[in-house]
Write a protein that holds these residues in place. Structure first.
Motif, short mmCIF file in Angstrom:
data_model
loop_
_atom_site.label_atom_id
_atom_site.label_comp_id
_atom_site.label_asym_id
_atom_site.label_seq_id
_atom_site.Cartn_x
_atom_site.Cartn_y
_atom_site.Cartn_z
N MET A 79 173.10 -41.61 73.70
CA MET A 79 172.79 -40.17 73.75
C MET A 79 172.90 -39.72 75.05
SD MET A 79 169.07 -38.49 72.57
CE MET A 79 168.33 -39.52 74.06
N ALA A 80 172.26 -40.51 76.28
CA ALA A 80 172.46 -40.16 77.47
C ALA A 80 173.88 -40.06 78.10
CB ALA A 80 171.68 -41.42 78.42
N TYR A 81 174.78 -40.63 77.64
CA TYR A 81 176.13 -40.62 78.14
C TYR A 81 176.65 -39.24 77.47
CZ TYR A 81 181.10 -41.06 78.00
OH TYR A 81 182.55 -40.87 78.06
N ASN A 82 176.31 -38.86 76.28
CA ASN A 82 176.75 -37.69 75.64
C ASN A 82 176.18 -36.37 76.21
OD1 ASN A 82 178.21 -39.12 73.64
ND2 ASN A 82 176.86 -38.82 72.02
N MET A 83 174.92 -36.48 76.72
CA MET A 83 174.22 -35.35 77.56
C MET A 83 175.10 -35.38 78.70
SD MET A 83 172.37 -34.10 75.49
CE MET A 83 171.43 -32.85 76.71
N GLN A 84 175.52 -36.26 79.65
CA GLN A 84 176.11 -36.16 80.70
C GLN A 84 177.52 -35.70 80.30
OE1 GLN A 84 173.63 -36.16 83.04
NE2 GLN A 84 175.34 -37.08 84.43
N GLU A 85 178.17 -36.14 79.40
CA GLU A 85 179.44 -35.39 79.13
C GLU A 85 179.45 -33.98 78.61
OE1 GLU A 85 182.85 -36.68 78.66
OE2 GLU A 85 182.03 -37.53 80.21
N LEU A 86 178.53 -33.45 78.19
CA LEU A 86 178.11 -31.98 77.80
C LEU A 86 178.08 -31.32 79.18
CD1 LEU A 86 176.05 -32.08 74.87
CD2 LEU A 86 178.13 -31.22 74.85
N LYS A 87 177.11 -31.96 79.88
CA LYS A 87 176.79 -31.39 81.42
C LYS A 87 178.27 -31.19 82.23
CE LYS A 87 174.09 -32.04 85.57
NZ LYS A 87 173.32 -32.93 86.43
N ARG A 88 179.04 -32.27 82.27
CA ARG A 88 180.46 -32.13 82.90
C ARG A 88 181.48 -31.41 82.34
NH1 ARG A 88 184.91 -33.42 81.44
NH2 ARG A 88 184.50 -34.26 79.51
N TYR A 89 181.35 -30.97 81.04
CA TYR A 89 182.34 -30.12 80.36
C TYR A 89 181.64 -28.76 80.75
CZ TYR A 89 184.58 -27.65 76.92
OH TYR A 89 185.46 -26.59 75.93
N ILE A 90 180.42 -28.57 80.43
CA ILE A 90 179.78 -27.19 80.79
C ILE A 90 180.20 -26.56 82.26
CG2 ILE A 90 177.71 -25.46 81.14
CD1 ILE A 90 176.94 -27.25 78.33
N THR A 91 179.94 -27.76 83.23
CA THR A 91 180.17 -27.46 84.58
C THR A 91 181.51 -27.06 84.73
OG1 THR A 91 178.24 -28.78 85.40
CG2 THR A 91 180.04 -28.42 87.03
N GLU A 92 182.51 -27.87 84.27
CA GLU A 92 184.04 -27.66 84.55
C GLU A 92 184.43 -26.61 83.94
OE1 GLU A 92 186.13 -31.13 83.09
OE2 GLU A 92 185.32 -32.34 84.79
N LEU A 93 184.12 -26.08 82.82
CA LEU A 93 184.26 -24.65 81.97
C LEU A 93 183.69 -23.61 82.87
CD1 LEU A 93 185.50 -23.87 79.52
CD2 LEU A 93 183.22 -23.85 78.45
N LYS A 94 182.54 -23.74 83.48
CA LYS A 94 181.87 -22.62 84.39
C LYS A 94 182.84 -22.50 85.54
CE LYS A 94 177.92 -21.33 87.03
NZ LYS A 94 176.77 -21.48 87.75
#
Length: 114
Positions: A79-94
């Motif tokens: 779950m912690a890894y998935n949250m980091q992946e979501l954060k990374r994806y949103i940052t790159e998309l932004k």
């Protein structure tokens, strides 16, 4: 007659065609950036054999009802890894959105603070 048809185009004077290249100003409408997310902190309670009865009474007193959701330690890590992946994806998309906004917006109206 054939000779007259072949030569008749050469009797009309030609016009000079002027070719020029200049940039065309495009007006690209920028979408409104979404509002920032407002996350709330969940309350995590660790229930183990030593504090089982105390936590059970406390939860029933505060919430009126008891429901358990359990995660094993490896599942918590996933779950912690998935949250980091979501954060990374949103940052790159932004970053991509901000880049295209900078490229397509007129110089005078570019706002880097968003």
């Amino acid at each position: 007659m054939v000779l007259m048809m072949a030569c008749s185009c050469s009797l009309i004077p030609t016009k000079q065609i002027e070719v020029s290249a200049k940039p065309i100003e495009r007006n690209i409408i920028q979408p409104v950036m979404p509002r920032a997310i407002q996350l709330q902190d969940p309350k995590w309670v660790v229930v183990n054999p030593d504090n089982w009865e105390e936590q059970l009474a406390l939860i029933e007193e505060q919430e009126g009802e008891l429901v358990f959701l359990a995660l094993s330690i490896p599942d918590y890590e996933i779950m912690a890894y998935n949250m980091q992946e979501l954060k990374r994806y949103i940052t790159e998309l932004k970053d991509v959105v901000v880049y295209y906004r900078k490229v397509t917006m007129p110089e005078a109206t570019t706002d880097d603070s968003k």
